[in-house]
Enzyme design. Structure first.
Site, mmCIF file in Angstrom:
data_model
loop_
_atom_site.group_PDB
_atom_site.id
_atom_site.type_symbol
_atom_site.label_atom_id
_atom_site.label_comp_id
_atom_site.label_asym_id
_atom_site.label_seq_id
_atom_site.Cartn_x
_atom_site.Cartn_y
_atom_site.Cartn_z
ATOM 1 N N GLY A 48 6.541 -4.225 6.682
ATOM 2 C CA GLY A 48 5.477 -4.295 6.192
ATOM 3 C C GLY A 48 5.201 -3.658 5.078
ATOM 4 N N GLY A 65 4.423 1.809 6.235
ATOM 5 C CA GLY A 65 5.555 2.559 6.396
ATOM 6 C C GLY A 65 5.572 3.930 6.263
ATOM 7 C CD GLU A 100 11.938 -5.881 4.494
ATOM 8 O OE1 GLU A 100 11.543 -5.637 3.495
ATOM 9 O OE2 GLU A 100 12.075 -6.837 5.324
ATOM 10 C CB THR A 120 5.001 0.798 0.609
ATOM 11 O OG1 THR A 120 6.004 0.260 -0.080
ATOM 12 C CG2 THR A 120 5.317 2.260 0.081
ATOM 13 C CB CYS A 163 9.582 -7.882 1.606
ATOM 14 S SG CYS A 163 8.245 -7.312 2.948
#
Length: 291
Positions: free
Chosen positions: A38, A43, A61, A40, A96
């Site tokens: 998903g 994350g 990721e 940043t 992504c």
């Protein structure tokens, strides 16, 4: 999973919104690892949750701003343009590792951009996703469509040249027409921030050294490509580019033997490889004294 012979209870599904179900899993003391795909921003939140709970392992990721480098000695400009178009407009740009930055060597920039404009403006047709003639679906939400359009406005405001797109097609849904900007510098918002939509930014460069420097001037490092006839140049680019996956004379190729994952704020850990499997195990040491 069960029909394929998986052990009962090994695979479980928890449905729910990320900020509720996802947060609960990431904070739970019985969960020993989180693998997250998903943004940043979220994350980073997963790393915080790991620290707030049981220091669980986290594999991320996250976002990307992947550069596609097209050098003056590339083997086939038509093929390169095709990959450039598909690399950013495929899946509406909601990928992504979408190749959103086109770093084009100045000797071929005029021709490359002209061919990209000629073919890119008609390559993707928006419409009903169930219609076989459609190859450009809607973005995930209406709010995200507005976000993508805000970047189109930023591109215009910051001095990039809008070559095509930048509008909403006359189709019901959260659609954005494939969009292409030329005359982009790497300091512009459309070159630095992940748009996650069908917006390409062309940056002209002087050779491989400047291309690599601009490619690496990013908080992201998920993927990159380089197009060249020179094998030595390709090897140096693979060595010097700060990205988890580098493609040479192609884009988005690979299979389950090729590790996939990012550098920098594109994440940590690798998928699709033995390293991925080992990341779900722990090393244990035993010392036996026979006295």
């Amino acid at each position: 999973f069960s029909e394929a012979g998986g052990p009962p209870g090994a695979l479980n599904v928890v449905n729910g919104l990320g900020e509720q179900a996802g947060a609960a899993l990431a904070l739970h003391g019985d969960v020993m690892k989180i693998a997250f795909t998903g943004s940043t921003e979220i994350g980073k939140q997963m790393l915080i949750y790991a620290g707030q709970s049981n220091m669980k392992r986290v594999a991320l990721e996250c976002g990307g701003k992947s550069p596609q480098i097209f050098l003056g000695d590339l083997p086939d400009i038509d093929q390169a343009v095709t990959y450039a178009i598909n690399g950013i407009y495929g899946n509406m740009g909601e990928v992504c590792n979408a190749g959103s930055r086109l770093l084009i060597d100045k000797p071929i920039a005029k021709e490359f951009i002209a061919r990209f404009i000629e073919r890119g403006r008609t390559a993707y047709t928006p419409g009903d996703p169930l219609d076989p003639a459609t190859n450009l679906g809607p973005l995930v939400t209406e709010s995200h469509r507005k976000r993508v359009m805000s970047y189109v406005a930023k591109g215009n405001a910051e001095g990039a040249r809008l070559e095509f797109g930048g509008v909403m097609p006359d189709v019901p849904g959260a659609f954005v027409q494939p969009t292409f900007f030329s005359k982009v510098s790497n300091g512009m918002s459309i070159a630095r921030e992940e748009i996650f939509g069908p917006v390409a930014a062309a940056i002209e460069v002087n050779g491989i050294a400047e291309a690599v420097a601009i490619a690496n001037d990013s908080i992201y490092g998920l993927a990159a490509s380089v197009w060249t006839r020179d094998l030595a140049t390709a090897h140096k680019a693979v060595r010097d580019l700060e990205a988890g996956v580098i493609w040479v004379n192609c884009f988005d190729h690979g299979d389950m033997t090729q590790p996939f994952g990012g550098y920098k704020q594109s994440g940590q850990g690798r998928d699709k490889c033995l390293e991925s499997l080992l990341s779900y195990t722990q090393t244990k040491s035993a010392w036996i004294h026979l006295g």
